[in-house]
Design a protein around this motif. Sequence first.
Motif, PDB file in Angstrom:
ATOM      1  N   ARG A 296       0.814  -1.220   0.000  1.00  0.00           N
ATOM      2  CA  ARG A 296       0.000   0.000   0.000  1.00  0.00           C
ATOM      3  C   ARG A 296       0.848   1.271   0.000  1.00  0.00           C
ATOM      4  O   ARG A 296       0.349   2.343  -0.358  1.00  0.00           O
TER       5      ARG A 296
ATOM      6  N   ASN B 134      -8.237   3.233   2.035  1.00  0.00           N
ATOM      7  CA  ASN B 134      -8.527   4.207   0.966  1.00  0.00           C
ATOM      8  C   ASN B 134      -8.434   5.674   1.407  1.00  0.00           C
ATOM      9  O   ASN B 134      -8.950   6.555   0.730  1.00  0.00           O
ATOM     10  N   LYS B 135      -7.781   5.917   2.529  1.00  0.00           N
ATOM     11  CA  LYS B 135      -7.541   7.298   2.958  1.00  0.00           C
ATOM     12  C   LYS B 135      -6.104   7.675   2.603  1.00  0.00           C
ATOM     13  O   LYS B 135      -5.177   6.884   2.799  1.00  0.00           O
ATOM     14  N   ASP B 136      -5.927   8.867   2.074  1.00  0.00           N
ATOM     15  CA  ASP B 136      -4.595   9.372   1.705  1.00  0.00           C
ATOM     16  C   ASP B 136      -3.894   8.464   0.693  1.00  0.00           C
ATOM     17  O   ASP B 136      -2.693   8.165   0.806  1.00  0.00           O
ATOM     18  N   LEU B 137      -4.642   8.016  -0.315  1.00  0.00           N
ATOM     19  CA  LEU B 137      -4.032   7.193  -1.362  1.00  0.00           C
ATOM     20  C   LEU B 137      -3.096   8.033  -2.222  1.00  0.00           C
ATOM     21  O   LEU B 137      -3.363   9.212  -2.469  1.00  0.00           O
ATOM     22  N   PRO B 138      -1.984   7.467  -2.701  1.00  0.00           N
ATOM     23  CA  PRO B 138      -1.104   8.210  -3.616  1.00  0.00           C
ATOM     24  C   PRO B 138      -1.868   8.643  -4.864  1.00  0.00           C
ATOM     25  O   PRO B 138      -2.645   7.869  -5.433  1.00  0.00           O
ATOM     26  N   GLU B 139      -1.691   9.881  -5.273  1.00  0.00           N
ATOM     27  CA  GLU B 139      -2.481  10.443  -6.365  1.00  0.00           C
ATOM     28  C   GLU B 139      -2.316   9.696  -7.679  1.00  0.00           C
ATOM     29  O   GLU B 139      -3.255   9.563  -8.454  1.00  0.00           O
TER      30      GLU B 139
ATOM     31  N   SER C  60      -8.654   2.843   8.085  1.00  0.00           N
ATOM     32  CA  SER C  60      -7.678   3.659   7.346  1.00  0.00           C
ATOM     33  C   SER C  60      -7.702   3.357   5.851  1.00  0.00           C
ATOM     34  O   SER C  60      -7.026   4.026   5.067  1.00  0.00           O
TER      35      SER C  60
END
Length: 460
Positions: free
Chosen positions: A35, A391-396, A389
Amino acid sequence: MYLPMSSDMAASLLYFEGEYKDSSKTVDGLRLVDRISGRPLSVSVYREPEKNDWIFNRGMLIASGSGGGKSYVTNHYISSELRQGAEAIIMEDGNSYDKLTKVFGGIIIEHDDANPFTFNPFKLDNYDTIEHGTNKTTLTEDKIVYLITLLKLITGDEKNNGNSMLNEVKKTVLENLIIGYYHYMWKVGNQDFCFNSFFEYCQSHLEEQSESKKISKEIFDANAFLFLLEKYYKDGSRGKLLNREDQRISRLSNEKVVYFKLGKLIDNELLFPITALMIMEIFNKKLNDKSKLSINKMMIVDEAWKALARTELEDYFNSQSRMARKHGGQPIFISQKVDDFIASKVIKNAIVVNSHIKVFLDMRDFESSFENIQDVMGLGEKQKQLILSINKDLPEKRKFREAAFCWMDKVKVYGVETSLIEKCIYETNPTQSDKINKLHKKNNNNWELTAKEYAFRSSK
């Protein structure tokens, strides 16, 4: 189609993750990604956890909120297992597994009012009997339990409102009837095993049995029991259901992939549990086949478990779980309505407790009420935090969703990222599915060409 990933990705799995000395050795496990870094991984879902005593059965529960990607992940897991030699029986009321079933040469069986499912639960095969010498044959315990459960279902038994003695009396009466019926049929040389002949046997023997054992009507009412069975007899309103073996369903235990599309049947509180029980017997045949002991045998129940929340089925589910554990079986239950787990004690006892592998996708819909889910699922605080947590703060720039795998008290979050060829097969989004179906028709119903063209167009 057998290794649907780019050469760079495959090489990374081979050398960086697996560190295999023999480059011809198959990558074992589900293909996921780290992840944080996005590095491809080969994750052992049950083999290594079993070896390390993280889990003691392969039962799996997959849950998510609406649009969380549960069908996509399930397709990915089933496909991975099928490529490694597994077999699968799938029950669902939608269309999520059509493409997967066709790619692997499986059979799709659909129920509709014009062509309903029919069964002959009393018919016997080699899995149902034990031969004792030349002159004695007995039923297997599995067959007896299966028929007892069926009779309890169609007579509306609710465990006699919690009275354990009444429940045991009824179960013993049913067991005696079943065993007596087959002994009688074998004695007179009649091989016409079906519900009709069983009902006729009950008509002539049930009252005599009740009187000889001095069983009162308050404990077991023979007349009421026969009255409830009568609608399944000959010209009764359900006379065809249990007396004919559907040619679509016979010998399905030998198929690699069987997909039951249940349609409107799933909302029928009377017929669906009976149908589900029949389908589970096919799964039992796979479990009892000694030649398949080393094969992972999956029973995937997508949303359909809701109608199985019947007390008559609780004991059967528990025995199924024990049997699956001993014979290399993997029951998999899937839902996006996680609140149903909280509402049903039967589901908790029969499904949740027996699922040592729990997979959670996006659960933000349940964040405010997750304490209840945490309690029912038996999750620890670390598992809760990691699940929430997802799918929070996934790399763009990364195009993946996350999933948390819980092995009893262990937990790990992975990214789910597949090749575009795989995406073509796993996709359930209606808009994308329509495009894929048109490509499939254009490519003369060839899935390999369709998947490659879909991948090419999607990459532009």
